[in-house]
Design an enzyme around this catalytic site. Structure first.
Site, PDB file in Angstrom:
ATOM      1  CD  GLN A   1      -2.811   1.532   2.161  1.00 51.21           C
ATOM      2  OE1 GLN A   1      -2.329   1.780   3.265  1.00 51.21           O
ATOM      3  NE2 GLN A   1      -4.106   1.510   1.937  1.00 51.21           N
TER       4      GLN A   1
ATOM      5  CB  CYS B   1      -4.725   6.830   6.013  1.00 43.27           C
ATOM      6  SG  CYS B   1      -3.858   7.170   7.529  1.00 43.27           S
TER       7      CYS B   1
ATOM      8  CE  LYS C   1      -8.384  -0.302   3.958  1.00 44.31           C
ATOM      9  NZ  LYS C   1      -8.052   0.784   4.903  1.00 44.31           N
TER      10      LYS C   1
ATOM     11  CG  HIS D   1     -12.982   1.800   6.530  1.00 41.46           C
ATOM     12  ND1 HIS D   1     -12.028   2.388   7.332  1.00 41.46           N
ATOM     13  CD2 HIS D   1     -13.960   1.378   7.377  1.00 41.46           C
ATOM     14  CE1 HIS D   1     -12.421   2.324   8.601  1.00 41.46           C
ATOM     15  NE2 HIS D   1     -13.591   1.726   8.653  1.00 41.46           N
TER      16      HIS D   1
ATOM     17  N   GLY E   1     -15.248  -3.196  10.569  1.00 32.87           N
ATOM     18  CA  GLY E   1     -16.072  -3.790  11.614  1.00 32.87           C
ATOM     19  C   GLY E   1     -16.373  -5.270  11.453  1.00 32.87           C
TER      20      GLY E   1
ATOM     21  N   GLY F   1      -9.358  -5.988   9.482  1.00 32.18           N
ATOM     22  CA  GLY F   1      -8.223  -5.279  10.047  1.00 32.18           C
ATOM     23  C   GLY F   1      -7.989  -5.692  11.486  1.00 32.18           C
ATOM     24  NE  ARG F   2     -10.636  -1.581  14.028  1.00 28.28           N
ATOM     25  CZ  ARG F   2     -11.561  -0.651  14.091  1.00 28.28           C
ATOM     26  NH1 ARG F   2     -11.505   0.240  15.052  1.00 28.28           N
ATOM     27  NH2 ARG F   2     -12.540  -0.595  13.202  1.00 28.28           N
TER      28      ARG F   2
HETATM   29  C1  LIG Z   1      -3.288   0.405  13.873  1.00 28.57           C
HETATM   30  C2  LIG Z   1      -3.978   0.664  12.571  1.00 28.57           C
HETATM   31  C3  LIG Z   1      -3.268   1.172  11.506  1.00 28.57           C
HETATM   32  C4  LIG Z   1      -3.900   1.390  10.269  1.00 28.57           C
HETATM   33  N1  LIG Z   1      -3.146   1.796   9.203  1.00 28.57           N
HETATM   34  C5  LIG Z   1      -3.720   1.863   7.971  1.00 28.57           C
HETATM   35  C6  LIG Z   1      -2.938   2.066   6.799  1.00 28.57           C
HETATM   36  O1  LIG Z   1      -1.699   2.140   6.839  1.00 28.57           O
HETATM   37  N2  LIG Z   1      -3.582   2.157   5.611  1.00 28.57           N
HETATM   38  C7  LIG Z   1      -4.953   2.022   5.500  1.00 28.57           C
HETATM   39  O2  LIG Z   1      -5.482   2.085   4.396  1.00 28.57           O
HETATM   40  N3  LIG Z   1      -5.705   1.810   6.588  1.00 28.57           N
HETATM   41  C8  LIG Z   1      -5.112   1.690   7.810  1.00 28.57           C
HETATM   42  N4  LIG Z   1      -5.877   1.367   8.890  1.00 28.57           N
HETATM   43  C9  LIG Z   1      -7.317   1.123   8.699  1.00 28.57           C
HETATM   44  C10 LIG Z   1      -7.571  -0.351   8.410  1.00 28.57           C
HETATM   45  O3  LIG Z   1      -6.941  -0.768   7.220  1.00 28.57           O
HETATM   46  C11 LIG Z   1      -9.080  -0.635   8.291  1.00 28.57           C
HETATM   47  O4  LIG Z   1      -9.584   0.092   7.209  1.00 28.57           O
HETATM   48  C12 LIG Z   1      -9.843  -0.219   9.552  1.00 28.57           C
HETATM   49  O5  LIG Z   1      -9.183  -0.667  10.726  1.00 28.57           O
HETATM   50  C13 LIG Z   1     -11.272  -0.779   9.518  1.00 28.57           C
HETATM   51  O6  LIG Z   1     -11.272  -2.177   9.435  1.00 28.57           O
HETATM   52  P1  LIG Z   1     -11.496  -3.114  10.738  1.00 28.57           P
HETATM   53  O7  LIG Z   1     -12.760  -2.644  11.395  1.00 28.57           O
HETATM   54  O8  LIG Z   1     -11.597  -4.510  10.195  1.00 28.57           O
HETATM   55  O9  LIG Z   1     -10.307  -2.907  11.628  1.00 28.57           O
HETATM   56  C14 LIG Z   1      -5.275   1.142  10.126  1.00 28.57           C
HETATM   57  C15 LIG Z   1      -5.986   0.631  11.214  1.00 28.57           C
HETATM   58  C16 LIG Z   1      -5.363   0.374  12.418  1.00 28.57           C
HETATM   59  C17 LIG Z   1      -6.144  -0.205  13.564  1.00 28.57           C
END
Ligand SMILES: Cc1cc2nc3c(=O)[nH]c(=O)nc-3n(C[C@H](O)[C@H](O)[C@H](O)COP(=O)(O)O)c2cc1C
Length: 347
Positions: free
Chosen positions: A75, A105, A144, A176, A218, A238-239
């Site tokens: 990315q 982001c 994204k 997202h 989520g 993600g998380r």
């Molecule tokens: C610690 C952390 C760092 C993240 N860094 C990025 C990133 O570098 N690039 C990006 O597109 N999204 C980043 N995100 C967002 C995640 O890719 C994702 O879109 C977001 O957490 C929602 O998905 P989830 O609910 O499954 O966690 C980050 C999220 C977290 C928690």
């Protein structure tokens, strides 16, 4: 297989793409290696790497990865087509399977550089970036994004962005499913407070049946992922994948037709010990590997102690791979299948 095949295959055959999201400070190469030991099929994303950093910074450290990590997508962060082109030209020879542009982001650093989610406001810039990157690589170039920022009306802003970047040649779109607020919310709050709107993502797919659209935001369980896959082509966790990596254990069986097998935790332990030994021999520290493993057994008896052993003993000077063995030894695997246990605790 290249990733253009992967996205094309998804559209042609209905075989989904299951991705672990890009996460700064989390999805580094050690994390990705660990995730790959749990799922062979998940598409793994790097942390966002800023184009300028690739051009001027420590390339080897930023870009190198273990071949075992494939398929892996890089990315990029940036909004200047020329810099993104340079970054792609430098990065592609490292062997990535895909280049993704971050349009989601919301951190301050990103806002001052007017890239990341700020790009939602200038779809023509995103399109110019995608077109420029496509011109210099045969790798899939993907985007994204969020569903909108600030006062933007997602029903208008999102289709406009999609149409522009698809015209420019984007091979897939990951969405997202929430807005970002540029003022007043921290990046963490921007992942929690703006409400999720999955339906708008489904509508984007309905209106563009020939385009790969994946959903993110989520998603906690594989049942939820399966439900989304009734509407879109891919899911990105993600998380949940990071904090609870055991959720990946059933991905290959559920979504990729692999035989269902008992999770091989001994094998995982041994592979991670070997990997950690190689990393330490190359001058690294155990902690750099072990920190990504602490969430693995959420819900199983012994998980707390496992987490404690890994997070305290792995940081001690001279700590070696035996700490991983000691941590696995305190988990009670007889308590049940990890994925069942996790669903029971609502992981
Ligand atoms: C610690 C952390 C760092 C993240 N860094 C990025 C990133 O570098 N690039 C990006 O597109 N999204 C980043 N995100 C967002 C995640 O890719 C994702 O879109 C977001 O957490 C929602 O998905 P989830 O609910 O499954 O966690 C980050 C999220 C977290 C928690």
């Amino acid at each position: 297989m290249t990733r253009s095949h992967l996205y094309t295959e998804a559209l042609k055959t209905g075989r989904p793409v299951f991705a672990v999201a890009p996460m700064i400070d989390w999805t580094d190469r050690h994390c990705r290696y660990f995730h790959r030991q749990i799922s062979q099929h998940a598409l793994l994303y790097t942390e966002m790497v800023v184009a300028d950093a690739i051009i001027h910074g420590p390339r080897e450290r930023l870009l190198s990865f273990d071949t075992a990590e494939h398929p892996v997508a890089l990315q990029l962060g940036g909004s200047d087509p020329d810099k993104l082109v340079k970054a792609v030209e430098i990065a592609a020879p490292y062997g990535y399977d895909e280049i993704n542009l971050n349009v989601g982001c919301p951190s301050d650093r990103v806002q001052s550089g007017t890239f990341g989610v700020c790009l939602m406001l200038t779809p023509e810039t995103v399109a110019a970036c995608v077109a420029a990157m496509k011109a210099v690589t045969s790798l899939p170039v993907t985007v994204k994004c969020r569903i909108g920022v600030d006062e933007q009306e997602p029903e208008l802003a999102l289709p406009e962005l999609l149409d522009r970047v698809l015209d420019a040649g984007a091979d897939a779109i990951w969405i997202h499913a929430r807005k970002a607020w540029l003022k007043g919310l921290s990046p963490k709050e921007n992942r929690e407070i703006p409400p999720l709107d999955y339906e708008i993502v489904y509508r984007m797919k309905q209106a563009r049946p020939d385009v790969f659209i994946g959903i993110n935001g989520g998603i906690q369980t594989l049942d939820q992922a399966a439900e989304h896959l009734r509407h879109v082509d891919g899911v990105m966790l993600g998380r949940a994948a990071y904090q609870n990596a055991g959720v990946l254990a059933d991905v290959d069986h559920r979504f990729f037709g692999e035989a269902q097998s008992e999770a091989d935790w001994d094998g995982l332990r041994d592979r991670m010990m070997d990997y950690a030994a190689r990393h330490i021999a190359a001058g690294g520290r155990l902690q750099q590997v072990a920190r990504h493993m602490v969430g693995l057994f959420t819900g199983l008896p012994g998980a707390r102690r496992y987490r404690q052993v890994l997070s305290t003993d792995a940081v001690k000077p001279g700590a070696g791979p035996e700490v991983i063995a000691a941590a696995f030894a305190v988990v009670d695997f007889s308590a049940g299948d990890i994925t069942t246990v996790q669903e029971a605790v609502g992981a």
